[in-house]
Design an enzyme around this catalytic site. Sequence first.
Site, PDB file in Angstrom:
ATOM      1  N   GLY A 191       0.805  -1.210   0.000  1.00 49.53           N
ATOM      2  CA  GLY A 191       0.000   0.000   0.000  1.00 49.53           C
ATOM      3  C   GLY A 191       0.839   1.261   0.000  1.00 49.53           C
ATOM      4  O   GLY A 191       1.978   1.276   0.468  1.00 49.53           O
ATOM      5  N   ARG A 255       0.968  -5.633  -5.025  1.00 49.85           N
ATOM      6  CA  ARG A 255       1.038  -6.548  -3.888  1.00 49.85           C
ATOM      7  C   ARG A 255       1.461  -7.965  -4.282  1.00 49.85           C
ATOM      8  O   ARG A 255       1.188  -8.917  -3.555  1.00 49.85           O
ATOM      9  CB  ARG A 255      -0.307  -6.576  -3.166  1.00 49.85           C
ATOM     10  N   ASP A 286       5.657  -7.614   5.319  1.00 49.84           N
ATOM     11  CA  ASP A 286       5.618  -8.712   4.358  1.00 49.84           C
ATOM     12  C   ASP A 286       6.560  -8.468   3.182  1.00 49.84           C
ATOM     13  O   ASP A 286       7.260  -9.375   2.732  1.00 49.84           O
ATOM     14  CB  ASP A 286       4.188  -8.910   3.840  1.00 49.84           C
ATOM     15  N   LYS A 312       8.378   0.755   5.227  1.00 44.12           N
ATOM     16  CA  LYS A 312       7.227   1.567   4.837  1.00 44.12           C
ATOM     17  C   LYS A 312       5.947   0.951   5.371  1.00 44.12           C
ATOM     18  O   LYS A 312       5.693  -0.231   5.174  1.00 44.12           O
ATOM     19  CB  LYS A 312       7.157   1.656   3.315  1.00 44.12           C
ATOM     20  N   THR A 313       5.153   1.704   6.083  1.00 37.49           N
ATOM     21  CA  THR A 313       3.766   1.369   6.364  1.00 37.49           C
ATOM     22  C   THR A 313       3.169   2.474   7.221  1.00 37.49           C
ATOM     23  O   THR A 313       3.785   2.903   8.198  1.00 37.49           O
ATOM     24  CB  THR A 313       3.582   0.018   7.084  1.00 37.49           C
ATOM     25  N   ASP A 315       0.651   2.014   8.968  1.00 38.66           N
ATOM     26  CA  ASP A 315       0.080   1.360  10.150  1.00 38.66           C
ATOM     27  C   ASP A 315       0.949   1.515  11.389  1.00 38.66           C
ATOM     28  O   ASP A 315       0.461   1.383  12.509  1.00 38.66           O
ATOM     29  CB  ASP A 315      -0.137  -0.127   9.882  1.00 38.66           C
TER      30      ASP A 315
END
Length: 658
Positions: A191, A255, A286, A312-313, A315
């Site tokens: 994402g 993805r 992941d 990177k995220t 979240d």
Amino acid sequence: MARMPHFFILFSFFTSICGLIATMSDLFFPKSDLVFPMSDTVRRVMPFVGPESKNGSYGRYLLANIPVFVTLGMHCSPGRVKKNNLCFFFFWLCSRLFVTLYVEIRTKINCTIMTNKSALQKARAAYCPKLPVGLQGSVSVKEGAPTQSVSDQEEIQKLFPNTYGLPLVEFVPGEARTFAPMNVGVILSGGQAPGGHNVICGIFDGIKRLNPENRLFGFLLGPGGLVDHKYMELTADIIDEYRNTGGFDMIGSGRTKLEEESQFESGLKILNELNIKALVIVGGDDSNTNACVLAEYYAAKKAGIQVIGCPKTIDGDLKNDQIETSFGFDTACKTYSELIGNIERDANSAKKYWHFIKLMGRSASHIALECALETQPNICLISEEIQQKGLTLDEIVADIASAVAARAAQGNNFGTVLIPEGLIEFIPAVKKLIAELNDVLSSEKYAQAQPEDRVAWLIGNLSAENSATLASLPKVFAEQLTGERDPHGNVQVSLIETEKLLSAMVAKKLAEMKQAGKYNGKFSALHHFFGYEGRCAAPSNFDADYCYSLGVSASQLIANGKTGYMAIVKNTTAPASEWVAGGVPITMMLNMERRNGQMKPVIRKALVELDGKPFKTFAANRDEWKLNTCFVYPGPIQYFGPSEVCDRTTVTLKLEQE
């Protein structure tokens, strides 16, 4: 006057065909130099076929065709040319006009895309990201002690014999060195997150500083671009258009999981064709696990390809002792907090709505917690706490309903509730259900059955406890819970409308309380899900600086021959010049977890620590926020002005580093 030679007519016909091929190639494959290289080749060999895609002009195009038009005019009068030659001429003329018109339209469209920029975009393009001192000049490497994985050491070492046990590295000022030319590849995986473009810019500037002859290639639409050999060279002109911008649209993201040997070999083929010696994979837990697997595979084959990761995220669940924060978390939380603050002010103005706001964050509540610390809502659910206390869905609903009733008793029939996206996975009974669903839905038994009524089939094939849990859920919610998984095998919790489920159950509970004389207010609920709104926001100054530093760090890891590492930057609550850049072996963060019914090495996710200072600060204030109106309105991200306003970190990072 002599008749026009046949070869000239045939030559004109040939150029017309080439022009049409080039045009149609550009029309259906905009990146024609990648997908259909003939069009670019035709332009270079025969300039009159069409102007170059980047800097061609209508006037120069016509000028290049004038000699051909004149020649045809002299030799092709209707009375002296055979009918078939005249047909050739008109075919040629029509095709040339078609190509001309198309190129003119395409040029105008391209100019519109490139020139229609907001005032903020133009100002941000001039922003120069700040770098740590260790990356500002010549760099040398300071290595630490060998590392080991966070758990399952023997299993991880067996799986990664060539990249396990590597030392931590730190970049410090050093002596100038010379480097041979090399090509580097980059992939944006998973994402989107604010700052991804600055990572690429940092890589580009970093490798160009090592050697101006170095080249950077971007693989299109994520890891699939590597496997399918879709790429583009990233030149200075392209890079400059994306400095300090949000999104991943420079090369796109995807993805695709890199797990199979055929994928590794396909990637190796194109890497060798492009003479790429290092590949940077920008992604979350992941994606960086995939980077580690790929690094091990190429190291075992002695392929001469280095693989580097970047954290990177949005979240916020990719962090540990070495990774203080993942990029994008800062910008996303500030973006969501602005929206929440706006809703809080609206609620405080109208005084008649309860807003149930779901926030992105599949496996951890970091975003919800940060937004709560920034905006002080009435209620914020923390998934990790709910799991620790073993709360049921009914208990969560009862707690929200009691808060609504308490505020209604004061005449306040409004409020805000923050809900982490992954809440459902942390409710013990539902978590057990999801764990079994992950196994059953990926089993051959389910694949062969292909039931029309998925929920009914599962109720009859799950364990008794989980069947009862699934049967107790509303049908719409049960269907959402048992729907398709994402490419990593996880429940697509963003599709589960938890905010609507909770508000409906709260409304039902309040109706029961009203009948019992325990509630005498009005309850009207509105629903929001903030996710995509923050993924591609223009990066904050923090993320712009942090991501650029990560990119330059990745270039230094490559220059120093490292593979299987993730670029890191530490001491991030200090001024950027005092940040500490380096790299951490990805194997250091691995453990074994069950995925799709099998035990696999993955990077351990970082959950909200209930004994950590951020949560404790929230817990110490939430009772007051629940009953009273203590809203805070953060406003939009600031890019210009005092440093304490523009360069501030998240509250979470500040509290964690105190």
